[in-house]
Structures are given as C-alpha cells and as structure tokens.
Design an enzyme around this catalytic site. Structure first.
Site, PDB file in Angstrom:
ATOM      1  N   ASP A   1       0.825  -1.212   0.000  1.00  0.00           N
ATOM      2  CA  ASP A   1       0.000   0.000   0.000  1.00  0.00           C
ATOM      3  C   ASP A   1       0.855   1.257   0.000  1.00  0.00           C
ATOM      4  OD1 ASP A   1      -2.350  -1.497   0.157  1.00  0.00           O
ATOM      5  OD2 ASP A   1      -2.281  -1.554   2.345  1.00  0.00           O
TER       6      ASP A   1
ATOM      7  N   TYR B   1       6.549 -10.001   6.509  1.00  0.00           N
ATOM      8  CA  TYR B   1       6.483  -8.562   6.776  1.00  0.00           C
ATOM      9  C   TYR B   1       7.140  -8.268   8.118  1.00  0.00           C
ATOM     10  CZ  TYR B   1       3.016  -7.703   3.076  1.00  0.00           C
ATOM     11  OH  TYR B   1       2.378  -7.585   1.860  1.00  0.00           O
TER      12      TYR B   1
END
Length: 282
Positions: free
Chosen positions: A51, A109
C-alpha cells in the site's frame, strides 16, 4: 526468456505498488525504467502488492523479454533510470515455470515501532510511533491467538479483493531493542512532572504467513498496540478473531513502519532469501 528481479524501495513518496493512472507507484517507475533500458515495453508481476507508504526490502518481480542480458546489466542499467528511493538489488534468469506470486509459499512482513515520548524526526515515515509504554508479555500472549489457519475477516479492509479471508499465520515474533543513551536522555527531558518513567525503545514485529489480506498486518498491529497499552486484555484478540467483523477490531495502524520483507520460495529456484537491508532495520 524470463527474468526475476529483487527490488527494494522506500514507499513514503508513492501510492503503493500497483500501477495507477497517476503513474506515481513503484510498479510504474520500475516498468518505465526497464522500458528505457530495454528500449521496449516491459510488464512485471510481483510477489505481493504493498500500500501507499509501505516499504519493500525484497519485492520479487518477474517479466518476459526477448533480450538476453547478463544479470548485472539488468541491475545497473535499470537503476540508472530509477529514482534514488527505488533500486533493483539483483537479477536472475529463471525458468518459464517460475511465477513471482504463484510460486511463493509464504510472505514475510516486519513492522518497526518506536516507543518514545518524542515523535521520530530523522526516522519519520520509516518507523511507526507510540507515546505510551507497551507491555511486551501482553502482546506476546495476544499474538499466540493468531497463529495457525483462521478466518481473518476482522483484520480485512473493506476493499480487499482476496477470494477468501482464510489465511495461515505461521509466525508472529515480537522483539524489543533499547535505544541509545541520547534517546533516553531526550525522552526523560520531554516528560512532564508526574509522568510515569518510560524507556525509549524499538519494537519489531515480524509476520510470516501463507498470504495476507489487504491491511491485515496494519489491523493486527492496531489490536496488538491497544493490548500492549492496556486498553484490552490479551484474550480480547481471540474475541476479535471470532467476531469475523472489521468493526470488532482496533483502527488500522499507520503504514510508516511497515516493511515487506519478501516472499519465501522453494530453495530449488535458487533465488536470494533475504535482503541485505534486513540487518539495517532497528
């Protein structure tokens, strides 16, 4: 031939990974640079979209090209045309059967969080920030509720396009590193009389899962921080998970400290498993 690239980027200035009409995405800049170097149109497919504001340490992409060039040529040539906050780290020819997304067995992540009474300055955009001290044991206990295969609808953004909310979270580790003496002195000098003493430190949350829903990591972070600050007990995480409703969870946390560490592939593909920049994270 098919070529795989490892790409690192600072996502602060960009509107995420996926190409948009604005042209201000990582994919847009990468494909433009590849096109200029190859003198032809190049289309890439990535391992995992990020994002706006999210960083990538080892995004893996692949593309097809009739050109037969050495790996170092793809790296140096493409980087010549990229902005300074996006860089190809490596290039490698791969079999036609390789697909950056479909061949990934997991994705990783990291979220880096600064705990300090003073907001980040030099690190602005590269770390998340909390003002209040966090309880590591409470967050560890809450994280255990998320491990394994679950319906993660409570942590899914409304615009998520994934076909199923059922994902498997293999690992969620939480570690803390104390900041230096200078940071501790700055923290102490910024406290008001009567404020509780607070140590300045970095929290590092690492996630590894089969795949992730849109905003899933940031929504989990919002819940972990709420628990770490004592707003909820660790058992609340199970209630949020069972509710299967976004309304049950905490607000989505900032993208600033979120890093896509990269995909996990079978070693038989012979691709690098970790970015050198991994060791630079706090």
């Amino acid at each position: 031939m098919r070529v795989a690239l490892g790409v690192a980027y600072n996502g602060q200035r960009y509107s995420g990974w996926q190409s948009q009409l604005s042209g201000n995405t990582i994919q847009d800049h990468l494909e433009a640079a590849l096109g200029r170097f190859a003198a032809q149109e190049v289309h890439t497919l990535c391992a995992g979209r990020t994002d706006a504001g999210v960083h990538g340490l080892m995004q893996v992409v692949h593309f097809d090209t009739p050109l037969d060039r050495a790996p170092f040529s793809w790296v140096r040539g493409t980087n010549t045309f990229l902005p300074p906050d996006i860089a190809v780290q490596w290039a490698q020819p791969v079999p036609d059967a390789f697909h950056s997304r479909a061949c990934a067995t997991a994705r990783r992540y990291a979220y880096v969080l600064l705990q300090s009474p003073v907001r980040p300055s030099v690190e602005a955009g590269r770390v998340g920030w909390v003002f209040h001290a966090l309880d590591g044991d409470a967050m560890q206990a809450a994280a255990r509720h998320l491990l394994g295969e679950h319906d993660f609808s409570s942590f899914r953004a409304s615009g998520c396009q994934a076909k199923s909310p059922v994902k498997t979270l293999h690992r969620l580790s939480i570690t803390r590193r104390m900041a230096g003496d200078g940071a501790q002195m700055a923290a102490a000098s910024s406290m008001r009389p009567g404020d509780a003493a607070m140590e300045c430190c970095y929290w590092r949350f690492e996630f590894e899962g089969s795949a992730f829903l849109h905003h899933m990591v940031r929504n989990i972070m919002g819940c972990l921080i709420a628990i770490g600050q004592g707003t909820y007990a660790p058992q609340w995480m199970q209630q949020v998970l069972d509710a299967r409703s976004r309304d049950a969870a905490a607000p989505t946390f900032s993208p600033d400290g979120l890093y896509f560490l990269g995909p996990v592939y079978d070693p038989s593909w012979g691709l690098p498993s970790r970015s050198p920049a991994y060791d630079w994270l706090p």
